[in-house]
Design a protein around this motif. Structure first.
Motif, PDB file in Angstrom:
ATOM      1  N   TYR A   4       8.943  12.663  -4.668  1.00  0.00           N
ATOM      2  CA  TYR A   4      10.301  13.185  -4.509  1.00  0.00           C
ATOM      3  C   TYR A   4      10.982  12.588  -3.290  1.00  0.00           C
ATOM      4  O   TYR A   4      12.003  13.066  -2.857  1.00  0.00           O
ATOM      5  N   GLU A   5      10.316  11.594  -2.698  1.00  0.00           N
ATOM      6  CA  GLU A   5      10.860  10.894  -1.533  1.00  0.00           C
ATOM      7  C   GLU A   5      10.511   9.436  -1.706  1.00  0.00           C
ATOM      8  O   GLU A   5       9.477   9.134  -2.294  1.00  0.00           O
ATOM      9  N   PRO A   6      11.341   8.543  -1.186  1.00  0.00           N
ATOM     10  CA  PRO A   6      11.000   7.126  -1.333  1.00  0.00           C
ATOM     11  C   PRO A   6       9.701   6.782  -0.612  1.00  0.00           C
ATOM     12  O   PRO A   6       9.407   7.348   0.437  1.00  0.00           O
ATOM     13  N   SER A   7       8.918   5.911  -1.197  1.00  0.00           N
ATOM     14  CA  SER A   7       7.677   5.446  -0.590  1.00  0.00           C
ATOM     15  C   SER A   7       7.235   4.235  -1.365  1.00  0.00           C
ATOM     16  O   SER A   7       7.346   4.202  -2.583  1.00  0.00           O
ATOM     17  N   THR A   8       6.792   3.217  -0.663  1.00  0.00           N
ATOM     18  CA  THR A   8       6.201   2.100  -1.392  1.00  0.00           C
ATOM     19  C   THR A   8       4.720   2.034  -1.136  1.00  0.00           C
ATOM     20  O   THR A   8       3.922   2.070  -2.055  1.00  0.00           O
ATOM     21  N   ARG A   9       4.343   1.999   0.154  1.00  0.00           N
ATOM     22  CA  ARG A   9       2.936   1.729   0.416  1.00  0.00           C
ATOM     23  C   ARG A   9       2.026   2.886   0.018  1.00  0.00           C
ATOM     24  O   ARG A   9       0.970   2.659  -0.563  1.00  0.00           O
ATOM     25  N   THR A  10       2.420   4.124   0.299  1.00  0.00           N
ATOM     26  CA  THR A  10       1.551   5.247  -0.029  1.00  0.00           C
ATOM     27  C   THR A  10       1.353   5.328  -1.537  1.00  0.00           C
ATOM     28  O   THR A  10       0.251   5.504  -2.045  1.00  0.00           O
ATOM     29  N   ARG A  11       2.449   5.152  -2.244  1.00  0.00           N
ATOM     30  CA  ARG A  11       2.376   5.233  -3.695  1.00  0.00           C
ATOM     31  C   ARG A  11       1.534   4.111  -4.296  1.00  0.00           C
ATOM     32  O   ARG A  11       0.649   4.351  -5.128  1.00  0.00           O
ATOM     33  N   MET A  12       1.775   2.900  -3.845  1.00  0.00           N
ATOM     34  CA  MET A  12       0.979   1.774  -4.358  1.00  0.00           C
ATOM     35  C   MET A  12      -0.483   1.945  -3.991  1.00  0.00           C
ATOM     36  O   MET A  12      -1.384   1.645  -4.779  1.00  0.00           O
ATOM     37  N   SER A  13      -0.714   2.439  -2.796  1.00  0.00           N
ATOM     38  CA  SER A  13      -2.069   2.635  -2.316  1.00  0.00           C
ATOM     39  C   SER A  13      -2.823   3.634  -3.208  1.00  0.00           C
ATOM     40  O   SER A  13      -3.966   3.388  -3.619  1.00  0.00           O
ATOM     41  N   PHE A  14      -2.186   4.741  -3.547  1.00  0.00           N
ATOM     42  CA  PHE A  14      -2.812   5.735  -4.428  1.00  0.00           C
ATOM     43  C   PHE A  14      -3.031   5.158  -5.826  1.00  0.00           C
ATOM     44  O   PHE A  14      -4.080   5.378  -6.441  1.00  0.00           O
ATOM     45  N   GLU A  15      -2.024   4.442  -6.330  1.00  0.00           N
ATOM     46  CA  GLU A  15      -2.160   3.903  -7.689  1.00  0.00           C
ATOM     47  C   GLU A  15      -3.286   2.883  -7.767  1.00  0.00           C
ATOM     48  O   GLU A  15      -4.080   2.898  -8.712  1.00  0.00           O
ATOM     49  N   LEU A  16      -3.366   2.016  -6.757  1.00  0.00           N
ATOM     50  CA  LEU A  16      -4.446   1.025  -6.761  1.00  0.00           C
ATOM     51  C   LEU A  16      -5.800   1.708  -6.604  1.00  0.00           C
ATOM     52  O   LEU A  16      -6.767   1.355  -7.285  1.00  0.00           O
ATOM     53  N   ALA A  17      -5.859   2.706  -5.730  1.00  0.00           N
ATOM     54  CA  ALA A  17      -7.116   3.438  -5.526  1.00  0.00           C
ATOM     55  C   ALA A  17      -7.593   4.023  -6.856  1.00  0.00           C
ATOM     56  O   ALA A  17      -8.768   3.908  -7.231  1.00  0.00           O
ATOM     57  N   VAL A  68      -4.000  -3.155  14.666  1.00  0.00           N
ATOM     58  CA  VAL A  68      -4.883  -3.071  13.495  1.00  0.00           C
ATOM     59  C   VAL A  68      -4.117  -2.527  12.295  1.00  0.00           C
ATOM     60  O   VAL A  68      -4.678  -1.885  11.415  1.00  0.00           O
ATOM     61  N   ILE A  69      -2.813  -2.826  12.265  1.00  0.00           N
ATOM     62  CA  ILE A  69      -1.914  -2.194  11.299  1.00  0.00           C
ATOM     63  C   ILE A  69      -2.225  -2.611   9.861  1.00  0.00           C
ATOM     64  O   ILE A  69      -2.219  -1.785   8.953  1.00  0.00           O
ATOM     65  N   THR A  70      -2.563  -3.885   9.650  1.00  0.00           N
ATOM     66  CA  THR A  70      -2.892  -4.282   8.280  1.00  0.00           C
ATOM     67  C   THR A  70      -4.274  -3.747   7.864  1.00  0.00           C
ATOM     68  O   THR A  70      -4.498  -3.452   6.693  1.00  0.00           O
ATOM     69  N   THR A  71      -5.168  -3.603   8.838  1.00  0.00           N
ATOM     70  CA  THR A  71      -6.465  -2.979   8.532  1.00  0.00           C
ATOM     71  C   THR A  71      -6.248  -1.541   8.066  1.00  0.00           C
ATOM     72  O   THR A  71      -6.912  -1.069   7.136  1.00  0.00           O
ATOM     73  N   GLN A  72      -5.309  -0.854   8.729  1.00  0.00           N
ATOM     74  CA  GLN A  72      -4.991   0.514   8.304  1.00  0.00           C
ATOM     75  C   GLN A  72      -4.563   0.543   6.838  1.00  0.00           C
ATOM     76  O   GLN A  72      -4.974   1.417   6.082  1.00  0.00           O
ATOM     77  N   VAL A  73      -3.748  -0.426   6.458  1.00  0.00           N
ATOM     78  CA  VAL A  73      -3.238  -0.458   5.081  1.00  0.00           C
ATOM     79  C   VAL A  73      -4.399  -0.642   4.088  1.00  0.00           C
ATOM     80  O   VAL A  73      -4.511   0.083   3.099  1.00  0.00           O
ATOM     81  N   THR A  74      -5.289  -1.593   4.382  1.00  0.00           N
ATOM     82  CA  THR A  74      -6.441  -1.824   3.501  1.00  0.00           C
ATOM     83  C   THR A  74      -7.335  -0.586   3.452  1.00  0.00           C
ATOM     84  O   THR A  74      -7.760  -0.154   2.378  1.00  0.00           O
ATOM     85  N   ASN A  75      -7.609  -0.017   4.618  1.00  0.00           N
ATOM     86  CA  ASN A  75      -8.470   1.159   4.667  1.00  0.00           C
ATOM     87  C   ASN A  75      -7.863   2.339   3.914  1.00  0.00           C
ATOM     88  O   ASN A  75      -8.586   3.198   3.409  1.00  0.00           O
ATOM     89  N   GLY A  76      -6.530   2.363   3.837  1.00  0.00           N
ATOM     90  CA  GLY A  76      -5.857   3.435   3.110  1.00  0.00           C
ATOM     91  C   GLY A  76      -6.303   3.487   1.653  1.00  0.00           C
ATOM     92  O   GLY A  76      -6.512   4.561   1.088  1.00  0.00           O
ATOM     93  N   VAL A  77      -6.483   2.324   1.052  1.00  0.00           N
ATOM     94  CA  VAL A  77      -6.917   2.289  -0.350  1.00  0.00           C
ATOM     95  C   VAL A  77      -8.339   2.859  -0.461  1.00  0.00           C
ATOM     96  O   VAL A  77      -8.633   3.679  -1.327  1.00  0.00           O
ATOM     97  N   ALA A  78      -9.208   2.447   0.460  1.00  0.00           N
ATOM     98  CA  ALA A  78     -10.602   2.910   0.421  1.00  0.00           C
ATOM     99  C   ALA A  78     -10.682   4.423   0.614  1.00  0.00           C
ATOM    100  O   ALA A  78     -11.422   5.120  -0.099  1.00  0.00           O
TER     101      ALA A  78
END
Lengths: 183, 308
Positions: B49-62, B279-289
């Motif tokens: 119900y709010e814009p989001s790209t990374r969180t949403r993609m991260s959940f979908e890929l997970a 370590v910002i991109t590491t955070q993004v990768t770890n988000g999927v895990a």
């Protein structure tokens, strides 16, 4: 409910001899160690794979690749369990493609773990072959799967429990048959 | 674990279980074939119900890496615009067959409300200014992966604490696992009562950063700034932007984190976010895990220890 030891099947010495024989069989069957790699199924297959690799190195003089495989995410009963078991880390730091993979586990029972392990390996690449080494075969297969190298065949009833204790995990080496007592 | 609503109600053992499950999940992300069959036949619905790209993609890929099926809904294009209530939407999604619903909503408490619907698990993917538990879990995972521990570390959270669900979830998680937490920002952007949960409050960035292990930079959320909480963006930047000079005040091995998306030149300088200590991109990768771990544990129902 508690467990009672019904019979001691193997002690530390017995286990050492059995693993020595299995190491020889693996080398003989594969005509050496070329492309050979051992993959231990977590958790107790892992230290067994390490021990077999050491023995093979003693026999043939060269180091062979060893990896560890967690099969939890490949289990066929995840939807029936009512909970999800703990996942451990798969560590296979070599390409499995074209390797002769020997899966190593402590006990073969229904064969479902081995089925899961084969699927997991196939997702990592295309091995030349997959063989199976187990310390104990207790029967009761539910799938058309058999082991290539068996430490000891132990006919059991389904109610009995085969407990494999390993120094690296449990602080001692032994194989015992246990039975549930009480309610 | 039935739902993941916030870190406030999560026991340290449950946090530990999620983090230790995320480790093996990260190994899967490094494979050539990033897919395991664990959640075959399960359906994960993402309701945003709010814009989001990374969180949403991260959940979908997970979800996809675990072989679950995914369906998504963005509020702007759905029957929400026709006036359907949140609970009715959740009931509908459940009736469509969803086992797990990932919900992002502008109202604090929306995920707790959604959890009243029987028969599906809710994952809070951000509810207003309240909590964003998977972000905090991925941050905890990242800190532990790099530093080897969390207990005893000093973590400084910089910026708009008042409006930040990321800060709130991280404060619960970090304090629960034994880290020392400092927050720093303009007085107007620090909520009252933080000292009571063991957080140290600073208004001087240099003072706060001195001797720290982790600098956590929050995004200035321009969309939540309806009132003037600080005189101007330039004023904020002058006092609270994390520059190389500020980073030098932290421990020599300190790391810099940011939940993204970054406003370069506002809360963080290029020289910092492009440095190897970020370590910002590491955070993004770890988000999927971490999200794989959460989905796996939720799909299993109750949390149980070793099974042999």
């Amino acid at each position: 409910m508690s467990l009672r030891v019904k019979a001691i099947i193997m002690d530390g010495e017995g286990m050492r001899r059995v693993l020595t024989r299995m190491a020889h069989e693996i080398v003989e069957r594969n005509k050496g160690t070329e492309q050979l790699a051992l993959v231990g199924v977590l958790r107790r297959g892992a230290p067994l794979a390490d021990r077999l690799a050491r023995k093979i190195q003693e026999i043939e003089g060269n180091k062979i690749a060893v990896g560890y495989l967690d099969i939890t995410l490949y289990r066929d009963d995840l939807t029936q369990l009512g909970y999800h078991p703990r996942v451990y880390r798969t560590e296979i730091n070599f390409p499995v493609t074209d390797k002769k993979i020997v899966l190593v586990d402590d006990v073969i029972f229904t064969g479902r773990t081995v089925r899961a392990a084969m699927d997991a390996i196939m997702d990592l690449g295309r091995p030349q072959s997959i063989q199976l080494a187990v310390l104990v075969d207790r029967g009761h297969r539910e799938l058309p799967i058999r082991a290539d190298y068996v430490g000891k065949n132990i006919p059991t009833s389904r109610k009995e429990i085969i407990a494999v204790y390993l120094q690296e995990v449990d602080g001692k080496d032994s194989v015992v048959i246990e039975e549930r007592v009480g309610a | 674990m039935r739902h993941l609503l916030g870190l406030r109600e999560l026991a340290p053992e449950t946090i530990e279980l999620i983090l230790s499950t995320a480790g093996p999940m990260k190994e899967i992300l490094g494979r050539e074939i990033k897919k395991v069959p664990a959640l075959r036949g399960k359906t994960v619905a993402t309701l945003f119900y709010e814009p989001s790209t990374r969180t949403r993609m991260s959940f979908e890929l997970a979800a996809k890496y675990l072989s679950a099926d995914t369906v998504g809904m963005a509020a702007a294009t759905s029957s929400v615009t026709k006036g359907e209530s949140l609970l009715d939407t959740i009931r509908t999604v459940k009736a469509l067959g969803a086992d797990i619903v990932v919900l992002r909503h502008p109202s604090p408490g929306a995920a707790h409300l959604a959890a009243r619907v029987e028969g599906c698990s809710i994952v809070n993917a951000g509810d207003g200014t309240h909590e964003h538990p998977t972000q905090a879990l991925l941050d905890l995972f990242t800190i532990r992966e790099i530093k080897g521990r969390i207990a005893g570390l000093t973590v400084v959270i910089v910026g708009d604490i008042l409006h930040s669900r990321v800060a709130r979830s991280n404060i619960w998680g970090l304090t629960r696992l034994g880290a020392r937490v400092r927050v720093v920002g303009p007085a107007t952007l620090i909520p009252p009562g933080l000292e009571q949960v063991g957080v140290e409050v600073f208004h001087d960035l240099r003072e706060a950063v001195r001797g720290s292990d982790v600098i956590y930079v929050l995004r200035i959320q321009r969309e939540r700034q309806r009132q003037a909480f600080f005189p101007s963006l330039r004023e904020y930047t002058r006092l609270y932007a994390v520059t190389a000079e500020i980073l030098d005040l932290a421990k020599p091995d300190a790391i810099v984190m940011h939940p993204g998306p970054m406003n370069r030149g506002v809360e963080i300088w290029d020289e910092v976010c492009d440095s190897p200590r970020a370590v910002i991109t590491t955070q993004v990768t770890n988000g999927v895990a971490v999200r794989m771990a959460v989905l796996y544990l939720l799909a299993g129902g109750e949390v149980k220890r070793d099974h042999h």
